[in-house]
Design an enzyme around this catalytic site. Sequence first.
Site, PDB file in Angstrom:
ATOM      1  N   GLY A 128       2.617 101.800  49.650  1.00 43.75           N
ATOM      2  CA  GLY A 128       2.636 102.410  51.316  1.00 43.75           C
ATOM      3  C   GLY A 128       1.432 102.472  51.959  1.00 43.75           C
ATOM      4  N   GLU A 360       2.376 105.543  59.376  1.00 45.77           N
ATOM      5  CA  GLU A 360       1.007 104.797  60.039  1.00 45.77           C
ATOM      6  C   GLU A 360       0.140 105.351  59.096  1.00 45.77           C
ATOM      7  OE1 GLU A 360       0.951 102.797  61.849  1.00 45.77           O
ATOM      8  OE2 GLU A 360       2.496 102.644  63.320  1.00 45.77           O
ATOM      9  N   THR A 362      -0.335 108.359  55.531  1.00 41.07           N
ATOM     10  CA  THR A 362      -0.193 109.752  55.099  1.00 41.07           C
ATOM     11  C   THR A 362      -0.988 110.610  55.954  1.00 41.07           C
ATOM     12  OG1 THR A 362      -0.991 109.272  52.919  1.00 41.07           O
ATOM     13  CG2 THR A 362       1.555 108.433  53.277  1.00 41.07           C
TER      14      THR A 362
END
Length: 377
Positions: A128, A360, A362
């Site tokens: 991510g 966008e 963490t």
Amino acid sequence: MHLSEEQRMIQDTARRFAQTEILPNVRQWEKTGAPAELMRRMGRAGLMGICVGPEWGGAGADFVSYVVAMEEISAADGGIANLMAANNSPVMAALRDHGTEVQKQRFFPPMTRGEMIGTFLLTEPHTGSDASAILTRATRQGDHFVLNGQKQFITAGRRGAVAMIIAVTDPTAGKRGISAFLTPTDNPGYKVLREEAKLGHRSNDTCAIALEDMRVPASDMLGEEGRGLGIALANLSVGRIGVAAQAVGGARAAYEAALAYAREREAFGRPIIEHQAVAFRLADMATQIEAGRQMYLHAAELLDSGAPSLMEASMAKLFASDMAEQVASAALQTFGGNGYLEDFPVAKILRDVRVYRIYEGTNDIQKLVISRALARG
């Protein structure tokens, strides 16, 4: 910050649209998803290409105009605001900055009209925050690339008609081996694996996507080969200011609902706003919202001026997203037991704002960005 006449006009347009076209329908759209016709109406209102030049059908406005409009749409519904965000930035922003004239002619007009929605395929199941660790491969075969991989948490993954895809074109080149593509999702090999069931933002489709021998014309590469990671990260930074605006919009909606309730609800013979515990809570909420708004406006103004804004964007996103969850929780507390019921608005708002601390980048990543900027001096 004092908004210009044009910025206020766009803000007013977005507010009217949000209050008349979105807010009355959000409960239904949580069950069914926002209809495609809504995106076209948003396009006609000028909300789907705010920073795109009028020669391409956009409003030709500045970034401050975009984020104040984003706050208004988010105050009505976070999920629809995120559809608007994905289309405007990163997809259209990247097309504006890196696209060829042919690509702009092909994609800008239908995207600004809301007829073609953009979707951004970056995140993968195993990664991510570390965008450089993606595994999706794009292998050159003549005048095409063949893409294989999986993407996750993709906003508008099903309804999106054009995808900005980040993939590895040279596995030996590390971060310089990642490229960007802008291509229609009806290319063979683009498959929606599932539409996720989510805590909030239920009005939009967040999907897991498989790219299985997806053939993409080489002419659909966005920018230069090997520059894809830079394109993606540059627009993520811009997107963080937009997330801050989304967070302020959600927090504002929660606060306004709590304020109205506190003026009407009585306890011990008087409206609860006349009790200091409630009044001070509302004062704190209003103050925090205004601080978040000024932070995102400052970051947006820096961006418009061409000044460095990376740290300020991360600060705005960090503060506003944390603040939104706190304000929404305080609003629920103001409603008491009613706040826990879906019959009242604040439970939904609390569900919607929680994600702003995650996407966008963490908030842990935002602290990393800020601390590195401080270390550089």
